[in-house]
Design an enzyme around this catalytic site. Structure first.
Site, mmCIF file in Angstrom:
data_model
loop_
_atom_site.group_PDB
_atom_site.id
_atom_site.type_symbol
_atom_site.label_atom_id
_atom_site.label_comp_id
_atom_site.label_asym_id
_atom_site.label_seq_id
_atom_site.Cartn_x
_atom_site.Cartn_y
_atom_site.Cartn_z
ATOM 1 N N ASN A 237 0.957 -1.242 0.045
ATOM 2 C CA ASN A 237 0.134 0.158 0.088
ATOM 3 C C ASN A 237 0.839 1.292 0.081
ATOM 4 O OD1 ASN A 237 0.471 0.951 2.848
ATOM 5 N ND2 ASN A 237 -0.269 -1.100 3.239
ATOM 6 N N ASP A 306 -3.621 -6.689 4.617
ATOM 7 C CA ASP A 306 -4.673 -7.498 5.293
ATOM 8 C C ASP A 306 -4.402 -8.789 4.749
ATOM 9 O OD1 ASP A 306 -6.093 -5.542 7.161
ATOM 10 O OD2 ASP A 306 -6.664 -4.599 5.234
ATOM 11 N N LYS A 316 11.505 -15.681 -9.590
ATOM 12 C CA LYS A 316 10.788 -14.931 -10.236
ATOM 13 C C LYS A 316 9.863 -15.522 -11.269
ATOM 14 C CE LYS A 316 10.227 -11.020 -13.494
ATOM 15 N NZ LYS A 316 10.575 -10.250 -14.430
ATOM 16 N N PRO A 332 -1.263 -11.897 9.960
ATOM 17 C CA PRO A 332 -1.606 -11.843 11.315
ATOM 18 C C PRO A 332 -2.319 -10.430 11.678
ATOM 19 C CG PRO A 332 0.568 -12.264 11.092
ATOM 20 C CD PRO A 332 -0.110 -12.011 9.826
ATOM 21 N N ASP A 333 -3.490 -10.413 12.426
ATOM 22 C CA ASP A 333 -4.176 -9.256 12.886
ATOM 23 C C ASP A 333 -3.278 -8.557 14.094
ATOM 24 O OD1 ASP A 333 -5.686 -6.960 13.757
ATOM 25 O OD2 ASP A 333 -7.549 -8.359 13.377
ATOM 26 N N ILE A 334 -2.084 -7.929 13.893
ATOM 27 C CA ILE A 334 -1.191 -7.316 14.895
ATOM 28 C C ILE A 334 -2.114 -6.809 15.990
ATOM 29 C CG2 ILE A 334 0.778 -6.184 15.367
ATOM 30 C CD1 ILE A 334 1.589 -6.570 12.300
ATOM 31 N N VAL A 335 -2.556 -5.685 15.528
ATOM 32 C CA VAL A 335 -3.362 -4.762 16.574
ATOM 33 C C VAL A 335 -4.269 -5.510 17.521
ATOM 34 C CG1 VAL A 335 -5.347 -3.881 15.482
ATOM 35 C CG2 VAL A 335 -4.049 -2.384 17.140
ATOM 36 N N LYS A 365 -14.201 -0.606 14.880
ATOM 37 C CA LYS A 365 -12.811 -1.481 15.005
ATOM 38 C C LYS A 365 -12.218 -1.061 16.372
ATOM 39 C CE LYS A 365 -8.090 -0.996 12.988
ATOM 40 N NZ LYS A 365 -7.153 -0.551 11.986
ATOM 41 N N LYS A 369 -11.805 -4.456 18.081
ATOM 42 C CA LYS A 369 -10.304 -5.009 18.618
ATOM 43 C C LYS A 369 -9.795 -4.894 20.024
ATOM 44 C CE LYS A 369 -8.921 -5.225 13.820
ATOM 45 N NZ LYS A 369 -8.159 -5.135 12.917
#
Ligand SMILES: Cc1cc2nc3c(=O)[nH]c(=O)nc-3n(C[C@H](O)[C@H](O)[C@H](O)COP(=O)(O)O)c2cc1C
Ligand SMILES: CC(C)(COP(=O)(O)O)[C@@H](O)C(=O)NCCC(=O)NCCS
Ligand SMILES: [Mg+2]
Length: 427
Positions: A237, A306, A316, A332-335, A365, A369
């Site tokens: 991103n 995500d 390659k 992984p959903d770190i937060v 959220k 979370k």
């Protein structure tokens, strides 16, 4: 002469050093820049010019040795004030001593470069020139940016003076970088770069030099993560990590110990910050989890991808071998994980990059979370979000408090966040 408030056009980003961070409405705005006699004095012209353009009123004091390197005329012209020298200190046509007038005028004194000689004078309270007298005749915060040859900097007596001075809460020190010196040595002793000095000045004008995060550990994630499909292609991103960098600078300038886990920052890391570069979400996760136990405040400003490609090819992939549909799997959903394992005294703040209605999804959220607070960040507004030097947000906490941060520099936004959080931290 008063300084008209100039509208600032942000400096063009080189991609190597962060652009200067401006505070739009610093509470305080009178800065004395004391220049010592070192070759790094040539960089102070840029600092004085940039501070003036940001709306700060600047008066410059040069030591006698400083005048061997840069002229009072240059600094008088850039600061739009006389440049003050020892010759003026001893003039008999003043109704009040110059050092008293200057000391009372200043909201902040920046000394850069600090020479070994000036450092020793400050550490021992000597006062044999205008600069040292002005420091003693004032009570405002003093920011020190030393520069010297490595052997000079590493002398026990110089280090003793440096550490001694920094035990006084009045003094803030930027420290020195390692690199090429003017004597062709490569080692410690390089002065901090103008962009770091300017950001520090801006912070101290906001906080009036309060070290309200002294003794606190602040852990910040910044930037985007990358999930590689093969060695040359990734899911990522546009996050540049500038918001996380600003948070790290603001926390450092308020006295915190700062660890910054960052995904591929293109900018230099400011002196004094422990930086851990990472690429993927799983690398970011392992460092954040490892560093969590010591942290008082954790801020997840990184934009974590995500999902990642399910399969990774170490070679390659040929164009024709690329799949039409890319199988993905979650990262992984770190937060969420940090929220689960953190202790109750630790404060965890998330960021929500949103388009359209920013508050509703951010609140959702925050609760889903189990965060202590969230910064809802409109990435579709001009002058905010990814890559920009400015930002705006709505800050929401789990007690239902909410405040809006109007468009401002990312450094200023970081200070608004700490202004709110810091008084709530337990000892
Ligand atoms: C070419 C040259 C470069 C110097 N560079 C430095 C320097 O980077 N750091 C330093 O502490 N002293 C440096 N010095 C020595 C200082 O100029 C000297 O100690 C002087 O007395 C400092 O005075 P001040 O602290 O009043 O400015 C340099 C001297 C010369 C001749
Ligand atoms: C002199 C300089 C500002 C040059 O920086 P630059 O390489 O970015 O031009 C930087 O090397 C520095 O801060 N050096 C510390 C002071 C120094 O070199 N003094 C002279 C050594 S005898
Ligand atoms: Mg996300």
């Amino acid at each position: 002469m008063t300084n008209p408030k100039f509208k600032i056009t942000p400096l063009a980003s080189t991609g190597e050093t962060p652009t200067t961070q401006w505070l739009q409405n610093p509470k305080l705005r009178r800065v004395i820049v004391g220049v010592g006699g070192g070759i790094a004095a040539y960089k102070i012209c840029e600092v004085v010019s940039a501070l003036f353009k940001s709306g700060v009123e600047v008066k410059v004091i040069l030591t006698n040795s400083a005048q061997k390197f840069i002229t009072p005329l240059t600094l008088a012209t850039l600061s739009r004030h006389p440049a003050y020298t020892d010759e003026m200190f001893w003039q008999s046509d003043r109704s009040r001593p110059l050092h008293i007038d200057l000391g009372e005028w200043a909201d902040l004194i920046l000394i850069a470069p600090v020479t070994a000689n000036t450092l020793a004078k400050l550490a021992y309270g000597l006062a044999d020139n205008l600069l040292a007298n002005t420091v003693l005749a004032s009570r405002c915060p003093v920011l020190l940016a030393p520069a010297m040859n490595t052997d000079m900097w590493e002398q026990a007596v110089v280090q003793r003076n440096w550490h001694q001075l920094l035990t006084d809460p009045r003094y803030h020190g930027i420290g020195t970088a390692s690199g090429l010196l003017a004597c062709d040595r490569v080692g410690a002793g390089r002065m901090a770069e103008p962009w770091e000095i300017i950001a520090y000045v801006q912070s101290l004008l906001h906080t009036a030099g309060q070290k309200d995060l002294a003794g606190k550990q602040v852990l910040i994630s910044a930037g985007g993560t990358r999930e590689y499909l093969d060695p040359v292609r990734f899911i990522g991103n546009p996050s540049t990590g500038k918001m996380g960098l600003a948070l790290a600078q603001a926390a450092l300038h308020r006295g915190a110990n700062v660890t910054l886990v960052h995904g591929l920052a293109t900018w230099e890391i400011p002196l004094g910050i422990t930086a851990i570069p990472v690429v993927s979400a799983s690398e970011m996760r392992s460092h954040m989890v490892r560093c969590l136990s010591n942290a008082d405040v954790i801020i997840m400003s990184a934009a974590v991808a995500d999902v990642k490609p399910r399969d990774y090819s170490p070679e390659k992939l040929a164009k024709k071998a690329l799949p039409e549909a890319l199988p993905l799997e979650p990262v992984p959903d770190i937060v969420a994980e940090l929220a689960q394992i953190k202790q109750s005294h630790q404060r965890l703040i998330g960021f929500a990059a949103q388009t359209g209605d920013i508050v509703k999804p951010a609140l959702e959220k925050l609760h889903r979370k189990n965060l202590d607070a969230i910064v809802a960040n409109p990435v579709d507004e001009p002058g905010s979000g990814f890559g920009s030097d400015t930002n705006q947000a709505v800050f929401l906490d789990k007690q239902g408090q909410r405040f809006e941060i109007p468009p401002c520099s990312k450094l200023e936004m970081a200070h608004h966040i700490f202004d709110f959080l810091t008084p709530k931290l337990t000892d």
